[in-house]
Design a protein around this motif. Structure first.
Motif, mmCIF file in Angstrom:
data_model
loop_
_atom_site.group_PDB
_atom_site.id
_atom_site.type_symbol
_atom_site.label_atom_id
_atom_site.label_comp_id
_atom_site.label_asym_id
_atom_site.label_seq_id
_atom_site.Cartn_x
_atom_site.Cartn_y
_atom_site.Cartn_z
ATOM 1 N N GLN A 297 0.974 -1.784 0.583
ATOM 2 C CA GLN A 297 -0.346 -0.032 -0.014
ATOM 3 C C GLN A 297 0.513 1.212 0.194
ATOM 4 O O GLN A 297 0.562 1.852 -0.891
ATOM 5 N N GLU A 298 2.152 0.759 0.786
ATOM 6 C CA GLU A 298 2.572 2.575 0.679
ATOM 7 C C GLU A 298 3.473 2.851 -0.777
ATOM 8 O O GLU A 298 3.397 3.957 -0.986
ATOM 9 N N SER A 299 4.353 1.428 -1.122
ATOM 10 C CA SER A 299 3.969 1.942 -2.342
ATOM 11 C C SER A 299 3.436 2.544 -3.591
ATOM 12 O O SER A 299 3.847 3.175 -4.377
ATOM 13 N N ALA A 300 2.234 1.301 -3.375
ATOM 14 C CA ALA A 300 1.048 2.753 -4.861
ATOM 15 C C ALA A 300 0.780 3.702 -4.538
ATOM 16 O O ALA A 300 0.341 4.131 -5.039
ATOM 17 N N GLY A 301 0.693 3.827 -2.700
ATOM 18 C CA GLY A 301 -0.244 5.132 -2.673
ATOM 19 C C GLY A 301 0.780 5.696 -3.283
ATOM 20 O O GLY A 301 0.433 6.737 -3.680
ATOM 21 N N LEU A 302 2.537 5.182 -2.889
ATOM 22 C CA LEU A 302 3.446 6.749 -3.517
ATOM 23 C C LEU A 302 2.866 6.712 -4.624
ATOM 24 O O LEU A 302 3.669 8.040 -5.720
ATOM 25 N N LEU A 303 3.355 5.708 -5.689
ATOM 26 C CA LEU A 303 2.643 5.818 -7.312
ATOM 27 C C LEU A 303 1.573 6.635 -7.622
ATOM 28 O O LEU A 303 1.925 7.847 -8.488
ATOM 29 N N LEU A 304 0.465 6.337 -7.150
ATOM 30 C CA LEU A 304 -0.391 7.363 -7.671
ATOM 31 C C LEU A 304 -0.428 8.715 -6.877
ATOM 32 O O LEU A 304 -0.667 9.984 -7.665
ATOM 33 N N GLN A 305 0.086 9.178 -5.976
ATOM 34 C CA GLN A 305 0.046 10.546 -5.742
ATOM 35 C C GLN A 305 1.257 11.168 -6.794
ATOM 36 O O GLN A 305 0.868 12.110 -6.837
ATOM 37 N N ILE A 306 2.807 10.634 -6.772
ATOM 38 C CA ILE A 306 3.466 11.494 -8.024
ATOM 39 C C ILE A 306 2.103 11.349 -9.467
ATOM 40 O O ILE A 306 2.469 12.431 -9.879
ATOM 41 N N LEU A 307 1.663 10.521 -10.051
ATOM 42 C CA LEU A 307 0.712 10.749 -10.907
ATOM 43 C C LEU A 307 -0.377 11.726 -10.939
ATOM 44 O O LEU A 307 -0.288 12.263 -11.667
ATOM 45 N N PHE A 308 -1.632 11.716 -9.782
ATOM 46 C CA PHE A 308 -2.136 12.858 -9.195
ATOM 47 C C PHE A 308 -1.623 14.182 -9.062
ATOM 48 O O PHE A 308 -1.687 15.108 -9.589
ATOM 49 N N GLN A 309 -0.267 14.351 -8.992
ATOM 50 C CA GLN A 309 0.503 15.950 -8.553
ATOM 51 C C GLN A 309 0.977 16.217 -10.213
ATOM 52 O O GLN A 309 0.827 17.017 -10.327
ATOM 53 N N GLY B 52 12.197 17.111 -12.356
ATOM 54 C CA GLY B 52 11.949 15.957 -13.412
ATOM 55 C C GLY B 52 12.830 14.675 -12.702
ATOM 56 O O GLY B 52 12.503 13.860 -13.744
ATOM 57 N N PHE B 53 12.208 14.745 -11.514
ATOM 58 C CA PHE B 53 12.018 13.171 -10.991
ATOM 59 C C PHE B 53 10.842 12.660 -10.331
ATOM 60 O O PHE B 53 11.068 11.381 -9.983
ATOM 61 N N GLY B 54 9.400 12.944 -10.258
ATOM 62 C CA GLY B 54 8.550 12.791 -10.256
ATOM 63 C C GLY B 54 8.471 11.053 -11.098
ATOM 64 O O GLY B 54 8.135 10.362 -10.741
ATOM 65 N N LEU B 55 8.031 11.178 -12.029
ATOM 66 C CA LEU B 55 8.110 9.913 -13.145
ATOM 67 C C LEU B 55 8.658 9.202 -13.133
ATOM 68 O O LEU B 55 8.489 7.812 -13.015
ATOM 69 N N TYR B 56 9.911 9.244 -13.048
ATOM 70 C CA TYR B 56 11.170 8.453 -12.847
ATOM 71 C C TYR B 56 11.215 7.960 -11.898
ATOM 72 O O TYR B 56 10.997 7.181 -11.407
ATOM 73 N N VAL B 57 11.071 8.442 -10.955
ATOM 74 C CA VAL B 57 10.689 7.906 -8.917
ATOM 75 C C VAL B 57 9.110 6.545 -9.353
ATOM 76 O O VAL B 57 9.361 5.768 -9.233
ATOM 77 N N ALA B 58 8.491 7.218 -9.979
ATOM 78 C CA ALA B 58 6.966 6.580 -10.216
ATOM 79 C C ALA B 58 7.495 5.696 -11.008
ATOM 80 O O ALA B 58 6.944 3.979 -10.371
ATOM 81 N N ARG B 59 8.052 5.409 -11.802
ATOM 82 C CA ARG B 59 7.902 3.881 -12.989
ATOM 83 C C ARG B 59 9.456 3.060 -11.766
ATOM 84 O O ARG B 59 9.141 2.145 -12.125
ATOM 85 N N ARG B 60 10.286 3.834 -10.857
ATOM 86 C CA ARG B 60 11.189 2.765 -10.731
ATOM 87 C C ARG B 60 9.774 2.221 -8.839
ATOM 88 O O ARG B 60 9.733 0.821 -8.825
ATOM 89 N N VAL B 61 9.204 2.716 -8.554
ATOM 90 C CA VAL B 61 8.544 2.213 -7.897
ATOM 91 C C VAL B 61 7.497 1.549 -8.332
ATOM 92 O O VAL B 61 7.375 0.139 -7.410
ATOM 93 N N ALA B 62 6.821 1.561 -9.848
ATOM 94 C CA ALA B 62 6.169 0.588 -9.653
ATOM 95 C C ALA B 62 7.021 -0.966 -10.453
ATOM 96 O O ALA B 62 6.592 -1.684 -10.338
ATOM 97 N N ALA B 63 8.019 -0.662 -10.696
ATOM 98 C CA ALA B 63 8.223 -1.535 -10.744
ATOM 99 C C ALA B 63 9.520 -2.260 -10.261
ATOM 100 O O ALA B 63 8.917 -3.681 -9.676
ATOM 101 N N ASP B 64 9.144 -2.191 -9.007
ATOM 102 C CA ASP B 64 10.037 -2.948 -7.248
ATOM 103 C C ASP B 64 8.867 -3.056 -7.206
ATOM 104 O O ASP B 64 8.599 -4.473 -6.432
ATOM 105 N N GLN B 65 7.341 -3.079 -7.942
ATOM 106 C CA GLN B 65 5.986 -4.180 -7.793
ATOM 107 C C GLN B 65 5.762 -4.771 -8.793
ATOM 108 O O GLN B 65 5.043 -5.701 -8.640
ATOM 109 N N GLY B 66 6.875 -5.025 -9.842
ATOM 110 C CA GLY B 66 6.395 -6.600 -10.706
ATOM 111 C C GLY B 66 5.515 -5.170 -11.607
ATOM 112 O O GLY B 66 5.034 -5.925 -12.314
ATOM 113 N N TRP B 67 5.080 -3.801 -12.062
ATOM 114 C CA TRP B 67 4.460 -3.728 -12.332
ATOM 115 C C TRP B 67 4.868 -2.829 -13.840
ATOM 116 O O TRP B 67 6.442 -2.731 -13.483
ATOM 117 N N THR B 68 4.715 -2.671 -14.839
ATOM 118 C CA THR B 68 4.890 -1.348 -15.691
ATOM 119 C C THR B 68 4.228 -0.300 -15.464
ATOM 120 O O THR B 68 2.830 -0.461 -15.198
#
Length: 463
Positions: free
Chosen positions: A362-374, A425-441
């Protein structure tokens, strides 16, 4: 016949003295109850052989109230005064007396017929200590306790969040103040328990009511034979805890960005240093020691990035041991609403195109959503509409802003790429990294309205 007791919930629709007069030839005594919220306390703590309900009382349907009574006192005769019998389901097994000029006489006749039967096994005897103990638990616990029948209709409620009768006979999808997607999700969870697809459900939910964030547990309600006859629920207000988590998440995100920006700049300097070192390849100097020092600096940068983007709540691990995030079932709508509440003001709008459970940290998925919403709020403005919806293998986040003005769109995930001058310019970079840690694309595209859309794929959606 012996002395019998009748409980009469008073209302303007039925004349109480006239009803009592119509029952004078019986030995029945009538107890009048004007406070509907005391109904279950009264039925539990006193002895009654029949119950008279009005067609409506305090804005509630007598039929709905009867649902709760029949499930907890199945042998107690219930008469609904002034209700069309055709409007009452046959399965409810109550007596409906249709409106008429002599309503009190007709109700009295129905009461006399019911009093001739065997006394009800629960309401017709004094309560046991266990019954009064459970009633006290429902009444006094500050959390919300409730019980629902095999159709997930409320049959008993505590006083924690609601009045103890205001949802009787209703499923969550029939409760007007609940958000539609939340109500549907709650009903699905409850039917999973009732149909024994799972033995319990535990979720954290966003309600946007008096308690914004709650933790809900739902467990089977077993009858005397061990069969499931409904569910027991416990809902706890966790708003204060969630607000503390939100503040911590924002602080952690700032730290992550600082670490990533610093590492990006340091790597640039390292590239320059390595270039200069290559120019010294033919020199007779300690270049090997310089190369070793640069390699150690690079390793330190990697460690800083790894530590800054790992779960801050997880245990400290040795460098060679991979952290395993805590993965659990979470409703996409609940997590999205929770994150959205920390970011957007009243101008922005969050909508949903479907809902599902996902299995995620939940923490990682929440961070991913937070970055996309921001990202949507920063690029599309404070009045943006953001939609979270479902795809074949996951979900998407889309907005109605100006869209992605770069080719190819995948460049938005590059470290340091930004279209807003004050951003790192690091928000979406972090988002992809967080998603990859979940096994997501995560992929970028154009939304139906011409704005930006991010598809998150390879997500485990059990339903």
């Amino acid at each position: 016949m012996g002395s019998k007791s009748v409980l009469f919930v008073t209302t303007d629709g039925v004349d109480a003295p006239a009803l009592e007069s119509a029952l004078t030839e019986t030995t029945a005594s009538i107890t009048q109850l004007s406070d509907l919220t005391a109904l279950f306390d009264t039925l539990t703590c006193s002895t009654f052989h029949a119950l008279v309900l009005p067609a409506t009382v305090d804005g509630q349907s007598g039929t709905d109230i009867a649902y709760g009574v029949r499930n907890l006192f199945p042998d107690l005769p219930v008469i609904i005064a002034g209700e069309d019998p055709e409007a009452v389901p046959d399965t409810l097994e109550v007596t409906a007396v249709e409106p008429s000029a002599r309503l009190e006489d007709a109700v009295a006749e129905a009461v006399r017929d019911s009093l001739g039967a065997e006394p009800p096994t629960v309401a017709g005897r004094p309560p046991s200590p266990m019954e009064t103990l459970l009633l006290s638990l429902f009444n006094e616990l500050p959390d919300h306790l409730y019980a629902k029948d095999e159709q997930a209709r409320h049959v008993l409620m505590g006083r924690g969040f609601n009045e103890p009768t205001d949802r009787l006979g209703l499923t969550d999808v029939e409760v007007p103040e609940l958000a539609e997607e939340h109500a549907r999700a709650a009903l699905r969870d409850e039917m999973d328990v009732i149909e024994e697809e799972t033995d319990r459900v535990e979720v954290e939910e966003f309600l946007d009511l008096d308690a914004s964030y709650v933790r809900t547990r739902k467990m089977p309600w077993y009858d005397s034979t061990g069969d499931v006859q409904g569910i027991i629920g416990h809902t706890q207000d966790i708003t204060d805890r969630k607000l503390r988590e939100h503040a911590f998440r924002r602080q952690n995100e700032r730290m992550v960005k600082v670490a990533l920006v610093a590492s990006h700049e340091l790597r640039n300097e390292l590239q320059i240093a390595y270039g200069r070192l290559e120019e010294l390849a033919d020199c007779d100097g300690p270049t090997a020691d310089i190369a070793e020092s640069l390699s150690q600096i690079s390793a330190i940068i990697d460690t800083v990035v790894e530590l800054s983007t790992s779960d801050p709540n997880g245990p400290v691990q040795h460098a060679e041991i991979e952290q395993v995030p805590k993965r659990e079932h979470v409703w996409l709508s609940r997590l999205s609403r929770e994150v959205w509440d920390t970011l957007a003001d009243s101008e922005a709008c969050l909508t949903f195109d479907g809902d599902t459970r996902i299995v995620a940290d939940q923490e990682s998925a929440g961070l991913l959503l937070q970055i996309l919403f921001q990202n949507a709020l920063e690029h599309a403005g404070p009045s943006v509409t953001v939609t979270v919806g479902l795809t074949a293998d996951g979900f998407f986040v889309a907005d109605d802003g100006p869209g992605i003005d770069v080719e190819p769109p995948e460049r938005v995930f590059d470290a340091g790429h930004t279209a807003v001058a004050e951003n790192t310019g690091f928000g979406l970079y972090v988002a992809r990294r967080v998603a990859a840690d979940q096994g997501w694309t995560v992929t970028a595209a154009e939304s139906e309205s011409g704005g930006a859309r991010f598809d998150i794929g390879n997500v485990d959606c059990p339903e």
